[in-house]
Design a protein around this motif. Structure first.
Motif, PDB file in Angstrom:
ATOM      1  N   GLY A 203       0.781  -1.229   0.000  1.00  0.00           N
ATOM      2  CA  GLY A 203       0.000   0.000   0.000  1.00  0.00           C
ATOM      3  C   GLY A 203       0.807   1.269   0.000  1.00  0.00           C
ATOM      4  N   ARG A 204       2.125   1.147   0.020  1.00  0.00           N
ATOM      5  CA  ARG A 204       2.980   2.327  -0.020  1.00  0.00           C
ATOM      6  C   ARG A 204       3.550   2.514  -1.431  1.00  0.00           C
ATOM      7  N   ILE A 205       4.295   3.601  -1.615  1.00  0.00           N
ATOM      8  CA  ILE A 205       4.955   3.841  -2.897  1.00  0.00           C
ATOM      9  C   ILE A 205       6.460   3.884  -2.681  1.00  0.00           C
ATOM     10  N   VAL A 206       7.191   3.492  -3.704  1.00  0.00           N
ATOM     11  CA  VAL A 206       8.646   3.418  -3.594  1.00  0.00           C
ATOM     12  C   VAL A 206       9.238   4.833  -3.606  1.00  0.00           C
ATOM     13  N   ASP A 207      10.136   5.061  -2.669  1.00  0.00           N
ATOM     14  CA  ASP A 207      10.850   6.341  -2.619  1.00  0.00           C
ATOM     15  C   ASP A 207      11.889   6.376  -3.732  1.00  0.00           C
ATOM     16  N   THR A 208      11.651   7.208  -4.729  1.00  0.00           N
ATOM     17  CA  THR A 208      12.643   7.397  -5.794  1.00  0.00           C
ATOM     18  C   THR A 208      13.484   8.647  -5.571  1.00  0.00           C
ATOM     19  N   ASN A 209      13.036   9.537  -4.688  1.00  0.00           N
ATOM     20  CA  ASN A 209      13.755  10.796  -4.507  1.00  0.00           C
ATOM     21  C   ASN A 209      15.172  10.590  -3.987  1.00  0.00           C
ATOM     22  N   ALA A 210      15.310   9.801  -2.915  1.00  0.00           N
ATOM     23  CA  ALA A 210      16.624   9.651  -2.294  1.00  0.00           C
ATOM     24  C   ALA A 210      17.641   9.039  -3.250  1.00  0.00           C
ATOM     25  N   PRO A 211      17.347   7.888  -3.884  1.00  0.00           N
ATOM     26  CA  PRO A 211      18.362   7.344  -4.799  1.00  0.00           C
ATOM     27  C   PRO A 211      18.612   8.225  -6.019  1.00  0.00           C
ATOM     28  N   SER A 212      17.564   8.919  -6.491  1.00  0.00           N
ATOM     29  CA  SER A 212      17.753   9.813  -7.636  1.00  0.00           C
ATOM     30  C   SER A 212      18.633  10.997  -7.252  1.00  0.00           C
ATOM     31  N   LEU A 213      18.370  11.578  -6.092  1.00  0.00           N
ATOM     32  CA  LEU A 213      19.190  12.696  -5.631  1.00  0.00           C
ATOM     33  C   LEU A 213      20.626  12.250  -5.365  1.00  0.00           C
ATOM     34  N   ALA A 214      20.789  11.022  -4.874  1.00  0.00           N
ATOM     35  CA  ALA A 214      22.148  10.514  -4.637  1.00  0.00           C
ATOM     36  C   ALA A 214      22.930  10.443  -5.938  1.00  0.00           C
ATOM     37  N   LEU A 215      22.272   9.987  -7.012  1.00  0.00           N
ATOM     38  CA  LEU A 215      22.954   9.952  -8.312  1.00  0.00           C
ATOM     39  C   LEU A 215      23.275  11.359  -8.794  1.00  0.00           C
ATOM     40  N   ALA A 216      22.332  12.292  -8.578  1.00  0.00           N
ATOM     41  CA  ALA A 216      22.579  13.675  -8.991  1.00  0.00           C
ATOM     42  C   ALA A 216      23.743  14.276  -8.212  1.00  0.00           C
ATOM     43  N   VAL A 217      23.830  13.982  -6.924  1.00  0.00           N
ATOM     44  CA  VAL A 217      24.947  14.458  -6.104  1.00  0.00           C
ATOM     45  C   VAL A 217      26.262  13.895  -6.615  1.00  0.00           C
ATOM     46  N   ARG A 218      26.268  12.586  -6.899  1.00  0.00           N
ATOM     47  CA  ARG A 218      27.496  11.955  -7.383  1.00  0.00           C
ATOM     48  C   ARG A 218      27.924  12.558  -8.707  1.00  0.00           C
ATOM     49  N   ARG A 219      26.949  12.793  -9.591  1.00  0.00           N
ATOM     50  CA  ARG A 219      27.285  13.380 -10.890  1.00  0.00           C
ATOM     51  C   ARG A 219      27.802  14.805 -10.722  1.00  0.00           C
ATOM     52  N   ALA A 220      27.352  15.519  -9.688  1.00  0.00           N
ATOM     53  CA  ALA A 220      27.821  16.881  -9.441  1.00  0.00           C
ATOM     54  C   ALA A 220      29.162  16.918  -8.731  1.00  0.00           C
ATOM     55  N   GLY A 221      29.684  15.754  -8.319  1.00  0.00           N
ATOM     56  CA  GLY A 221      30.998  15.708  -7.694  1.00  0.00           C
ATOM     57  C   GLY A 221      30.994  15.496  -6.194  1.00  0.00           C
ATOM     58  N   GLY A 222      29.803  15.249  -5.596  1.00  0.00           N
ATOM     59  CA  GLY A 222      29.716  15.037  -4.161  1.00  0.00           C
ATOM     60  C   GLY A 222      29.688  13.574  -3.788  1.00  0.00           C
ATOM     61  N   HIS A 223      29.781  13.295  -2.473  1.00  0.00           N
ATOM     62  CA  HIS A 223      29.698  11.937  -1.941  1.00  0.00           C
ATOM     63  C   HIS A 223      28.384  11.803  -1.166  1.00  0.00           C
ATOM     64  N   PRO A 224      27.380  11.126  -1.731  1.00  0.00           N
ATOM     65  CA  PRO A 224      26.078  11.035  -1.063  1.00  0.00           C
ATOM     66  C   PRO A 224      26.023   9.912  -0.030  1.00  0.00           C
ATOM     67  N   SER A 225      25.212  10.139   1.006  1.00  0.00           N
ATOM     68  CA  SER A 225      24.902   9.114   1.995  1.00  0.00           C
ATOM     69  C   SER A 225      23.407   9.164   2.265  1.00  0.00           C
ATOM     70  N   LEU A 226      22.738   8.017   2.192  1.00  0.00           N
ATOM     71  CA  LEU A 226      21.293   7.959   2.427  1.00  0.00           C
ATOM     72  C   LEU A 226      21.032   7.743   3.916  1.00  0.00           C
ATOM     73  N   LEU A 227      20.216   8.634   4.503  1.00  0.00           N
ATOM     74  CA  LEU A 227      19.879   8.531   5.923  1.00  0.00           C
ATOM     75  C   LEU A 227      18.679   7.632   6.164  1.00  0.00           C
ATOM     76  N   GLY A 228      17.846   7.429   5.148  1.00  0.00           N
ATOM     77  CA  GLY A 228      16.651   6.609   5.315  1.00  0.00           C
ATOM     78  C   GLY A 228      15.390   7.395   5.033  1.00  0.00           C
ATOM     79  N   ILE A 229      14.265   6.883   5.571  1.00  0.00           N
ATOM     80  CA  ILE A 229      12.952   7.499   5.361  1.00  0.00           C
ATOM     81  C   ILE A 229      12.351   7.819   6.724  1.00  0.00           C
ATOM     82  N   ALA A 230      12.111   9.094   6.975  1.00  0.00           N
ATOM     83  CA  ALA A 230      11.483   9.509   8.235  1.00  0.00           C
ATOM     84  C   ALA A 230       9.961   9.487   8.097  1.00  0.00           C
ATOM     85  N   GLN A 231       9.301   9.164   9.172  1.00  0.00           N
ATOM     86  CA  GLN A 231       7.827   9.252   9.203  1.00  0.00           C
ATOM     87  C   GLN A 231       7.405  10.702   9.368  1.00  0.00           C
TER      88      GLN A 231
END
Length: 410
Positions: A203-231
């Motif tokens: 009944g939930r939807i997949v979070d695409t924002n975090a992994p997509s933003l992580a790829l965008a950060v990496r492409r921009a030259g940064g080192h991304p770390s995913l913290l998770g999903i807060a309620q």
């Protein structure tokens, strides 16, 4: 209520963001790993290159004055000098030396005649040639120090390190360079409705924002770390944000608008983040919040997938580039023409996702069929954002438009 007049224009919002970002401390990287980074310090040349005048052509080293009269001029050939070799004889008046590209110019010579403009003397063997073309002093000669002179500025601080720049450093015997370190970026998604891609949705939807933003950060030259999903509670958002200590940038998605359970903005204030802007006069991406605590930048991005990508492109990516020491950080803009028609109420600048292709000397931009910010299909296949100005209400087919090339594409 139409509150567009109270919202920050896009360019002013970005100026505020960039005022908060300064290049990070330097680290030394091997040149192989420094491509795309910027220099954190001036670099002086340690060697004079080339170390001697050398030939830019395969041909014959001559004295230009010997060719000032009528042509052809017949000259004896004293020797042949190859690249990596050393001339043994001086070019005296009325003589020449056969020379290869890159070989040191012999003493006495001041120009090179291309091999194609020289004719062998019949029955003269290799010892004589007829010169068919006059040359000026310095012609087809690479002068000593043309590329670099020892002790002079080779590359200035802030120079982006592309392949030619790295080649300059290698030529100096330099194997590593000081560059601003890569930003460490924490990424947090919020929302009771979200799950990870490796979890059953139930009944939930997949979070695409975090992994997509992580790829965008990496492409921009940064080192991304995913913290998770807060309620969607103050405590959950606060607990997850407490894990963001030590990062240079923190990105959150969702929870920054005016909904009953939008707690990100409130929690950021509670943990000491000073807010520098909230809400920008753009669509998609209006509910953007940006703040700072200590040296850490916080971006509260909208929750809609396309909105988060657009606001990353317009605001986060420029900030990451500034942290990396770049000076040219504003999104690139290229002229194009609209393939279609667009209309909107004035008040917000729209960033329309388009596919652009060259035709008859113009870059024609066709809007994607859907511009809904809640679905990624409205961003997939887009190559540019079309800037539909805040005060404008319509654009017709063929109108000149401003296009922003996207970094998120293939």
């Amino acid at each position: 209520m139409n509150d567009a007049a109270t919202l920050l224009p896009e360019d002013e919002a970005r100026a505020r963001v960039l005022a908060l970002a300064t290049p990070l401390s330097a680290e030394w990287l091997a040149l192989d790993d420094a491509l795309g980074r910027t220099l954190a310090e001036d670099v002086l040349a340690q060697r004079t290159l080339p170390p001697w005048d050398n030939s830019a052509m395969d041909g014959y080293a001559v004295r230009a004055d010997d060719l000032a009269g009528s042509l052809p001029v017949r000259l004896p050939v004293l020797e042949t000098v190859y690249a990596g070799g050393t001339p043994r004889q001086e070019v005296r008046p009325g003589t020449c030396v056969r020379i290869m590209t890159g070989a040191p110019l012999p003493v006495g010579a001041d120009a090179v005649v291309m091999r194609e403009r020289v004719r062998p003397v019949p029955d003269g063997g290799a010892d004589q040639v007829d010169i068919l073309e006059a040359v000026e002093s310095g012609q087809h000669v690479r002068p000593r120090g043309e590329d670099a002179k020892e002790g002079t500025l080779l590359l200035a601080r802030g120079t982006p390190l592309g392949i030619p720049e790295l080649g300059l450093l290698w030529a100096q015997g330099i194997l590593s360079a000081p560059v601003p370190r890569a930003p460490r970026v924490a990424i947090l998604s919020t929302g009771d409705e979200l799950c990870r891609a490796d979890e059953p949705p139930r009944g939930r939807i997949v979070d695409t924002n975090a992994p997509s933003l992580a790829l965008a950060v990496r492409r921009a030259g940064g080192h991304p770390s995913l913290l998770g999903i807060a309620q969607d509670t103050r405590d959950s958002v606060g607990e997850f944000l407490s894990r963001a200590h030590g990062f240079d940038v923190v990105l959150t998605s969702a929870g920054v608008s005016v909904g009953e359970r939008d707690y990100v903005k409130e929690v950021l204030a509670a943990i000491g983040v000073q807010q520098h802007l909230w809400r920008v006069a753009i669509k998609p991406g209006k509910p953007l919040v940006v703040g700072k605590r200590g040296s850490t930048l916080f971006f509260g991005l909208p929750g809609n997938p396309t909105s988060s990508l657009v606001t990353f492109e317009l605001f986060v990516r420029p900030a990451l580039r500034r942290l990396l020491g770049h000076t040219d950080v504003d999104p690139s803009r290229v002229p194009g023409r609209l393939d279609g028609r667009l209309s909107k109420p004035p008040g917000l600048a729209h960033f329309v996702r388009v596919t652009a292709a060259w035709k008859d000397g113009n870059l024609w931009a066709r809007p994607l069929a859907t511009q809904t910010s809640g679905v990624l299909r409205s961003a997939a296949t887009a190559t540019h954002l079309l800037h539909f100005a805040r005060e404008a209400s319509s654009l017709s087919h063929g109108d000149p438009v401003e296009l922003l090339p996207l970094s998120w594409g293939a």
